[in-house]
Design a protein around this motif. Sequence first.
Motif, PDB file in Angstrom:
ATOM      1  N   THR A 148       9.133  -4.344  -4.272  1.00  0.00           N
ATOM      2  CA  THR A 148       9.010  -4.658  -2.926  1.00  0.00           C
ATOM      3  C   THR A 148       9.260  -3.393  -2.123  1.00  0.00           C
ATOM      4  OG1 THR A 148       9.360  -7.052  -2.999  1.00  0.00           O
ATOM      5  CG2 THR A 148       9.647  -5.859  -0.743  1.00  0.00           C
ATOM      6  N   SER A 149       8.445  -2.842  -1.373  1.00  0.00           N
ATOM      7  CA  SER A 149       8.710  -1.607  -0.785  1.00  0.00           C
ATOM      8  C   SER A 149       7.552  -1.263  -0.039  1.00  0.00           C
ATOM      9  CB  SER A 149       8.790  -0.611  -1.981  1.00  0.00           C
ATOM     10  OG  SER A 149       9.293   0.746  -1.275  1.00  0.00           O
ATOM     11  N   VAL A 150       7.768   0.041   0.900  1.00  0.00           N
ATOM     12  CA  VAL A 150       6.573   0.706   1.518  1.00  0.00           C
ATOM     13  C   VAL A 150       6.188   1.827   0.659  1.00  0.00           C
ATOM     14  CG1 VAL A 150       5.628   1.659   3.529  1.00  0.00           C
ATOM     15  CG2 VAL A 150       7.281  -0.143   3.507  1.00  0.00           C
ATOM     16  N   TYR A 151       4.878   1.881   0.248  1.00  0.00           N
ATOM     17  CA  TYR A 151       4.371   2.898  -0.720  1.00  0.00           C
ATOM     18  C   TYR A 151       3.629   4.054  -0.024  1.00  0.00           C
ATOM     19  CZ  TYR A 151       5.812   0.144  -4.679  1.00  0.00           C
ATOM     20  OH  TYR A 151       6.710  -0.581  -5.428  1.00  0.00           O
ATOM     21  N   PHE A 152       3.934   5.222  -0.231  1.00  0.00           N
ATOM     22  CA  PHE A 152       3.176   6.279   0.650  1.00  0.00           C
ATOM     23  C   PHE A 152       2.477   7.296  -0.368  1.00  0.00           C
ATOM     24  CE2 PHE A 152       4.283   5.634   5.063  1.00  0.00           C
ATOM     25  CZ  PHE A 152       5.392   5.007   4.942  1.00  0.00           C
ATOM     26  N   CYS A 153       1.238   7.561  -0.053  1.00  0.00           N
ATOM     27  CA  CYS A 153       0.574   8.527  -0.556  1.00  0.00           C
ATOM     28  C   CYS A 153       0.415   9.726  -0.161  1.00  0.00           C
ATOM     29  CB  CYS A 153      -0.919   8.063  -1.131  1.00  0.00           C
ATOM     30  SG  CYS A 153      -1.975   9.360  -2.134  1.00  0.00           S
ATOM     31  N   ALA A 154       0.585  10.997  -0.810  1.00  0.00           N
ATOM     32  CA  ALA A 154       0.723  12.175   0.127  1.00  0.00           C
ATOM     33  C   ALA A 154      -0.188  13.205  -0.676  1.00  0.00           C
ATOM     34  CB  ALA A 154       1.868  12.692   0.442  1.00  0.00           C
TER      35      ALA A 154
END
Lengths: 115, 117
Positions: free
Chosen positions: B86-92
């Motif tokens: 459970t988290s916020v996932y960021f692509c960069a």
Amino acid sequence: AQSVAQPEDQVNVAEGNPLTVKCTYSVSGNPYLFWYVQYPNRGLQFLLKYITGDNLVKGSYGFEAEFNKSQTSFHLKKPSALVSDSALYFCAVRDSRNNFNKFYFGSGTKLNVKP
Amino acid sequence: NAGVTQTPKFRILKIGQSMTLQCTQDMNHNYMYWYRQDPGMGLKLIYYSVGAGITDKGEVPNGYNVSRSTTEDFPLRLELAAPSQTSVYFCASSYSRGVARVTGELFFGEGSRLTVL
């Protein structure tokens, strides 16, 4: 090992006053340094970077940062804070010599600007 | 100019389910990254890629897989979802050239908020 430290979890400043958000780093080669801002429920936005050259770097929204090699610091500054500057700020570093492919982030500093 | 696009923005999974977070960029960047951000915490690198066909582990790769078949796309696969994911996932993404040490900044997507119940 590469690392970034943001010693303050939170910075409080009154609107119109100057602000400073601190960042120190540790790398084995030359540092490539970055500042990002994150507004609630948003991705990180690039503010400014230091790669080489003038130690004072100017970026978006009136922010600037000063690279200090002897103190291994890259503090973010703004002469006059706005309430709209309230956000989470991240410092990041890339090492020119080791693990060049990776960006290393600090833990973030929450900036609160009060009217 | 779309930049980095992530889908879905929100997702709720049950324990043991699997899913793929999609990430695509239209800036012709060679480097792509997946980070997770837990509440009140900084960013932790899960996986990264320096070009099509090349991927490598970051700090917290367990429970995830990636692929990079094209320059534009870098999907993140979660197998057997657990509450710890459970988290916020960021692509960069970024553009860098090793020879000249041209190093561009990271461009981030808006994030994918995942809850595992």
